[in-house]
Design a protein around this motif. Structure first.
Motif, PDB file in Angstrom:
ATOM      1  N   GLN A   1      22.389 -19.045  28.018  1.00 57.40           N
ATOM      2  CA  GLN A   1      22.468 -19.814  29.370  1.00 57.40           C
ATOM      3  C   GLN A   1      20.631 -20.324  29.547  1.00 57.40           C
ATOM      4  O   GLN A   1      19.675 -19.728  28.598  1.00 57.40           O
TER       5      GLN A   1
ATOM      6  N   GLU B   1      18.233 -18.447  27.448  1.00 62.59           N
ATOM      7  CA  GLU B   1      18.070 -16.491  27.061  1.00 62.59           C
ATOM      8  C   GLU B   1      19.770 -16.983  26.509  1.00 62.59           C
ATOM      9  O   GLU B   1      20.727 -16.841  27.028  1.00 62.59           O
TER      10      GLU B   1
ATOM     11  N   ALA C   1      24.030 -11.907  24.609  1.00 57.68           N
ATOM     12  CA  ALA C   1      25.357 -10.915  23.277  1.00 57.68           C
ATOM     13  C   ALA C   1      27.073 -11.503  23.704  1.00 57.68           C
ATOM     14  O   ALA C   1      27.409 -11.302  24.963  1.00 57.68           O
ATOM     15  N   ARG C   2      27.836 -12.248  23.075  1.00 61.32           N
ATOM     16  CA  ARG C   2      28.849 -11.711  23.116  1.00 61.32           C
ATOM     17  C   ARG C   2      29.900 -11.417  21.304  1.00 61.32           C
ATOM     18  O   ARG C   2      29.333 -11.635  20.631  1.00 61.32           O
TER      19      ARG C   2
ATOM     20  N   PRO D   1      28.426  -7.919  26.821  1.00 60.59           N
ATOM     21  CA  PRO D   1      28.474  -7.461  26.883  1.00 60.59           C
ATOM     22  C   PRO D   1      28.771  -6.029  27.737  1.00 60.59           C
ATOM     23  O   PRO D   1      28.762  -4.419  27.470  1.00 60.59           O
TER      24      PRO D   1
ATOM     25  N   ASP E   1      20.391  -6.423  18.973  1.00 61.57           N
ATOM     26  CA  ASP E   1      19.391  -7.130  19.533  1.00 61.57           C
ATOM     27  C   ASP E   1      18.860  -7.356  17.930  1.00 61.57           C
ATOM     28  O   ASP E   1      18.356  -8.714  18.512  1.00 61.57           O
TER      29      ASP E   1
ATOM     30  N   ASN F   1      16.947 -10.251  24.492  1.00 64.77           N
ATOM     31  CA  ASN F   1      16.876  -9.276  25.462  1.00 64.77           C
ATOM     32  C   ASN F   1      16.073  -7.919  23.980  1.00 64.77           C
ATOM     33  O   ASN F   1      16.820  -7.821  22.828  1.00 64.77           O
TER      34      ASN F   1
ATOM     35  N   ASP G   1      12.216  -7.856  32.521  1.00 62.43           N
ATOM     36  CA  ASP G   1      13.638  -7.749  32.678  1.00 62.43           C
ATOM     37  C   ASP G   1      14.457  -7.431  34.447  1.00 62.43           C
ATOM     38  O   ASP G   1      13.534  -6.698  34.352  1.00 62.43           O
TER      39      ASP G   1
ATOM     40  N   ARG H   1      18.492 -10.273  39.614  1.00 67.96           N
ATOM     41  CA  ARG H   1      19.847 -11.088  40.964  1.00 67.96           C
ATOM     42  C   ARG H   1      20.490 -10.514  41.931  1.00 67.96           C
ATOM     43  O   ARG H   1      20.318 -10.981  43.118  1.00 67.96           O
TER      44      ARG H   1
ATOM     45  N   GLU I   1      23.535 -18.739  42.236  1.00 68.63           N
ATOM     46  CA  GLU I   1      24.624 -19.283  41.806  1.00 68.63           C
ATOM     47  C   GLU I   1      24.646 -20.278  42.655  1.00 68.63           C
ATOM     48  O   GLU I   1      26.558 -20.830  43.079  1.00 68.63           O
TER      49      GLU I   1
ATOM     50  N   TYR J   1      24.500 -19.241  37.547  1.00 67.16           N
ATOM     51  CA  TYR J   1      25.517 -20.133  37.435  1.00 67.16           C
ATOM     52  C   TYR J   1      25.602 -21.318  37.421  1.00 67.16           C
ATOM     53  O   TYR J   1      26.157 -22.319  37.543  1.00 67.16           O
TER      54      TYR J   1
HETATM   55  P1  C2E Z   1      20.718  -9.844  31.504  1.00 68.59           P
HETATM   56  O1  C2E Z   1      19.521  -9.239  30.609  1.00 68.59           O
HETATM   57  O2  C2E Z   1      20.464  -9.323  32.992  1.00 68.59           O
HETATM   58  O3  C2E Z   1      21.419 -11.142  31.658  1.00 68.59           O
HETATM   59  C1  C2E Z   1      21.862 -11.349  32.755  1.00 68.59           C
HETATM   60  C2  C2E Z   1      23.422 -11.335  33.107  1.00 68.59           C
HETATM   61  O4  C2E Z   1      23.678 -11.901  34.040  1.00 68.59           O
HETATM   62  C3  C2E Z   1      23.893 -11.997  31.616  1.00 68.59           C
HETATM   63  O5  C2E Z   1      25.957 -10.923  31.822  1.00 68.59           O
HETATM   64  C4  C2E Z   1      24.705 -13.048  31.919  1.00 68.59           C
HETATM   65  O6  C2E Z   1      25.810 -13.733  32.141  1.00 68.59           O
HETATM   66  C5  C2E Z   1      24.759 -12.577  34.622  1.00 68.59           C
HETATM   67  N1  C2E Z   1      24.356 -14.426  34.788  1.00 68.59           N
HETATM   68  C6  C2E Z   1      24.093 -15.249  34.527  1.00 68.59           C
HETATM   69  N2  C2E Z   1      23.644 -16.116  35.750  1.00 68.59           N
HETATM   70  C7  C2E Z   1      24.969 -15.113  36.638  1.00 68.59           C
HETATM   71  C8  C2E Z   1      25.198 -15.465  37.832  1.00 68.59           C
HETATM   72  O7  C2E Z   1      24.637 -16.875  38.433  1.00 68.59           O
HETATM   73  N3  C2E Z   1      25.550 -14.621  39.083  1.00 68.59           N
HETATM   74  C9  C2E Z   1      26.471 -13.739  37.889  1.00 68.59           C
HETATM   75  N4  C2E Z   1      27.048 -12.657  39.345  1.00 68.59           N
HETATM   76  N5  C2E Z   1      26.082 -13.414  37.201  1.00 68.59           N
HETATM   77  C10 C2E Z   1      24.989 -14.223  36.297  1.00 68.59           C
HETATM   78  P2  C2E Z   1      26.212 -11.295  30.723  1.00 68.59           P
HETATM   79  O8  C2E Z   1      25.708 -11.564  29.650  1.00 68.59           O
HETATM   80  O9  C2E Z   1      27.267  -9.998  30.964  1.00 68.59           O
HETATM   81  O10 C2E Z   1      24.964  -9.494  30.494  1.00 68.59           O
HETATM   82  C11 C2E Z   1      24.400  -8.332  31.025  1.00 68.59           C
HETATM   83  C12 C2E Z   1      23.833  -7.563  30.277  1.00 68.59           C
HETATM   84  O11 C2E Z   1      24.302  -7.101  29.173  1.00 68.59           O
HETATM   85  C13 C2E Z   1      22.548  -8.488  30.323  1.00 68.59           C
HETATM   86  O12 C2E Z   1      22.402  -8.098  30.984  1.00 68.59           O
HETATM   87  C14 C2E Z   1      21.614  -7.095  29.384  1.00 68.59           C
HETATM   88  O13 C2E Z   1      21.152  -6.263  30.392  1.00 68.59           O
HETATM   89  C15 C2E Z   1      22.222  -6.972  28.339  1.00 68.59           C
HETATM   90  N6  C2E Z   1      22.574  -7.755  26.766  1.00 68.59           N
HETATM   91  C16 C2E Z   1      22.966  -8.942  27.067  1.00 68.59           C
HETATM   92  N7  C2E Z   1      23.329  -9.787  25.372  1.00 68.59           N
HETATM   93  C17 C2E Z   1      22.549  -8.672  25.538  1.00 68.59           C
HETATM   94  C18 C2E Z   1      21.316  -8.274  24.073  1.00 68.59           C
HETATM   95  O14 C2E Z   1      21.636  -9.158  23.175  1.00 68.59           O
HETATM   96  N8  C2E Z   1      20.950  -6.861  24.166  1.00 68.59           N
HETATM   97  C19 C2E Z   1      20.681  -5.901  24.851  1.00 68.59           C
HETATM   98  N9  C2E Z   1      19.928  -5.137  24.846  1.00 68.59           N
HETATM   99  N10 C2E Z   1      21.034  -6.105  26.336  1.00 68.59           N
HETATM  100  C20 C2E Z   1      22.058  -6.990  26.744  1.00 68.59           C
END
Ligand code: C2E
Ligand code: CA
Ligand code: CA
Length: 609
Positions: free
Chosen positions: A364, A378, A381-382, A393, A410, A437, A496, A520, A556, A575
């Motif tokens: 992103q 950023e 993970a998917r 995630p 990670d 992250n 974060d 957020r 957003e 977004y």
């Molecule tokens: P995060 O680190 O706070 O990542 C941002 C999350 O907010 C991401 O969700 C992203 O898709 C979402 N997001 C971005 N822009 C917007 C927006 O405008 N509005 C809304 N409502 N959401 C937005 P995602 O990808 O589902 O990831 C969720 C959480 O999972 C992440 O929060 C992070 O804490 C964790 N995560 C994701 N990838 C990894 C990773 O590789 N390692 C670790 N440890 N945690 C991860």
């Protein structure tokens, strides 16, 4: 002696001459036999004060004399004073009964030596009908001593057997009990459960699986003695809460189980479990310290005959209780079981997915709040799940956390991000810095630094996003040291989810991150609430003062973007600027070098759904 007179008179006269010779032979043989046997012979006419002793008698009594007649007193005075009365009484009895005399006594030799004698005599009527005894006497000292020794040995052996049995019992007790609390241990408990399956006593059985919530912390912070006190106290408190017929065992470090039989219904069970929970959350005073742990309890119950399954079921319920926030009681249900089985399966799949590189980063973009130029990505993970498609995630990170796989996720994301980055560079793209992250577990991995060094990460290519809570939990020195090393490798640190509830300026000052990302939740509200806007503005102000850049997450709408730029945020992510996209999509975006299109919020909603 009697042989002479008595035996001679019975020989018929007609054979007298030859018989005389035979008689002499017989007599000689007898004398030899008696002498060889070392048996002394005596004869005593009752009423007479004299006793007839042969030479052997004198030898047995060590008189040093040979006179054939000795006084009765010679005999009685030779007997050991302690045995004398008994020997005399037995002789008197034999006289009265005119029968066998049989006695055993000690004699004392003139030199003081004590000998054990056996004496036997026959009653007969002597010349003129005088009542008489003819007796034999022999030394049984060797036998007596031997017997005594045998008896002693026997009693020693018996004492040894008793001691052995006692120590055996002790060993068995130790094998079945926990030394610290004195409670039955796992072994004992398992045996009891197995027995329940076999016997037909109780109808229903329940197991309460109890785990202390904060034992480890207490042990670490207050020391082992405090931990021990806590365990002993817990054992006592649980014991107090249940009846004699029930059983409590310690089956692990801070794990206890209670077995209840015919407990009287689920409500009664709930009451007992609640009571134990309450008792265990009370303070414990340990020296000047006050310890407080609390506990989680998992309960399972069923037919006593099936008690074998209950332990595993109560364990699942306990797991659930801990998951739901500890300090609570959870009952086992079939749904719980299938849920947990589902989770376990997903965890297994996740392990496989990691090895098959199904976990990949989506990127992103992060843009400059004023110019809208992309300055960062950023990596999120998917999971390309073979059957379920692309997973977020939210579906797997919790499981990863529970099964200790977060650090692996990670690492997989970092590795792939570096690969993607190189791939982009090969295509002439200058990639922006990539934020990954980092979970607490990865940060705590002692091998992290070494592993990072091996990756040869180009300076300022990578940024680590750490969630705020990590620093609040562990602001210990070694962590700060590691973070310093990470910074020295050219990896920037960002905080974060700043402001998500654990805001800590101290952490901010200590950690000196390059940037912080405003959560957020805070960002979303700024268009509707002045108060929230002021809050975000003051975060920005403080960050400025500390020389920390600010990125706003969850941007957003264009309205948000403009407002945040005006407040003073340096970067925007959300977004409104771009969704997380695959490496291929991101590559295309980066090579087109265009500014992100800002869409309106309504359009955005439908696009994302
Ligand atoms: P995060 O680190 O706070 O990542 C941002 C999350 O907010 C991401 O969700 C992203 O898709 C979402 N997001 C971005 N822009 C917007 C927006 O405008 N509005 C809304 N409502 N959401 C937005 P995602 O990808 O589902 O990831 C969720 C959480 O999972 C992440 O929060 C992070 O804490 C964790 N995560 C994701 N990838 C990894 C990773 O590789 N390692 C670790 N440890 N945690 C991860
Ligand atoms: Ca993040
Ligand atoms: Ca975040």
């Amino acid at each position: 002696m009697c042989f002479r007179g008595g035996a001679a008179s019975s020989v018929p006269k007609t054979r007298k001459r030859r018989s005389e010779q035979e008689f002499q032979d017989l007599l000689r043989r007898l004398e030899l036999a008696v002498e060889a046997s070392q048996i002394g012979v005596w004869e005593h006419s009752i009423g007479d004060d004299k006793i007839l002793w042969d030479d052997q008698m004198h030898r047995l009594y060590a008189t040093g004399r040979r006179d054939r007649m000795v006084s009765a007193e010679t005999w009685t005075m030779s007997i050991h004073p302690d045995d004398r009365a008994q020997a005399e009484a037995e002789f008197d009895e034999a006289i009265a009964a005119r029968s066998l005399y049989n006695s055993q006594f000690r004699i004392v030799w003139p030199n003081g030596e004590i000998r054990h004698m056996r004496s036997r005599a026959h009653f007969y009527e002597g010349p003129g009908g005088v009542p008489s005894f003819i007796g034999a006497e022999w030394d049984i000292t060797a036998d007596v001593l031997l017997n005594r020794e045998l008896a002693e040995q026997k009693s020693v052996a018996e004492a040894r057997a008793v001691a052995l049995e006692e120590s055996n019992a002790r060993i068995e007790y130790a094998a079945d009990h926990d030394y610290l609390t004195g409670l039955p241990n796992r072994r004992y408990f398992d045996r009891r459960l197995a027995e329940l399956g076999d016997e037909d006593g109780a109808n229903t059985a329940a197991i309460l699986h109890i785990d202390l919530d904060r034992f480890k912390q207490i042990n670490d912070k207050s020391g082992h003695a405090a931990g021990d006190a806590m365990l002993r106290n817990t054992a006592a408190r649980i014991s107090d809460a249940i009846s004699e017929a029930d059983m409590v065992a310690r089956i692990g470090g801070d794990e206890f189980v209670v077995l209840l039989l015919d407990f009287g219904g689920v409500e009664a069970l709930r009451t007992i479990a609640g009571d134990i929970l309450e008792r265990l959350s009370a303070d414990i005073h340990f020296g000047p310290e006050t310890l407080q742990s609390g506990a989680s309890i998992g309960v399972a119950w069923g037919r006593a005959a099936d008690a074998g399954n209950l332990l595993a079921e109560s364990d699942l319920a306990l797991y659930q209780a801990k998951k739901l926030g500890r300090n609570r009681v959870e009952f086992f249900t079939l749904k719980l079981q299938s849920d947990l089985q589902g989770e376990r399966q997903l965890a297994e799949e996740l392990k496989l997915a990691l090895s098959r590189q199904e976990i990949v980063p989506y990127y992103q973009i992060q843009v400059d709040a004023r110019t809208r130029q992309i300055f960062g990505l950023e990596a999120l993970a998917r999971w390309h799940h073979p059957e379920r498609g692309l997973l977020l995630p939210g579906v797997f990170m919790k499981i990863a956390d529970e099964y200790g796989l977060t650090a692996d996720v990670d690492a997989a994301i970092l590795n792939q991000a570096l690969r993607d980055r190189r791939e982009w560079e090969r295509h002439g793209i200058v990639p922006p810095r990539i934020a990954v992250n980092i979970s607490g577990s990865r940060l705590n991995d002692p091998q992290l630094i070494e592993g990072l060094a091996r990756l040869n990460i180009p300076p300022h290519a990578i940024v680590f996003e750490l969630v705020e809570t990590i620093f609040l939990d562990d602001t210990d020195e070694s962590l700060l040291l590691d973070i310093d090393r990470i910074k020295k490798m050219g990896i920037d640190i960002e905080i974060d989810d700043f402001g998500s509830g654990h805001a800590s300026l101290i952490g901010l000052v200590k950690l000196k991150p390059k940037r912080l990302k405003i959560d957020r939740q805070l960002v979303t509200a700024i268009t509707v609430s002045d108060e929230q806007r002021r809050l975000v503005a003051s975060i920005v102000e403080i960050a400025r003062a500390l020389n920390v850049e600010v990125i706003a997450e969850g941007v957003e709408t264009e309205e948000h973007a403009r407002l945040l730029a005006r407040i003073g945020c340096d970067g925007l992510q959300g977004y409104a600027l771009g969704y997380p996209s695959s490496a291929a999509q991101t590559k295309a975006l980066l090579s087109s070098d265009r500014r992100p299109v800002v869409r309106e919020s309504a359009e955005l909603q439908s696009a994302h759904n």
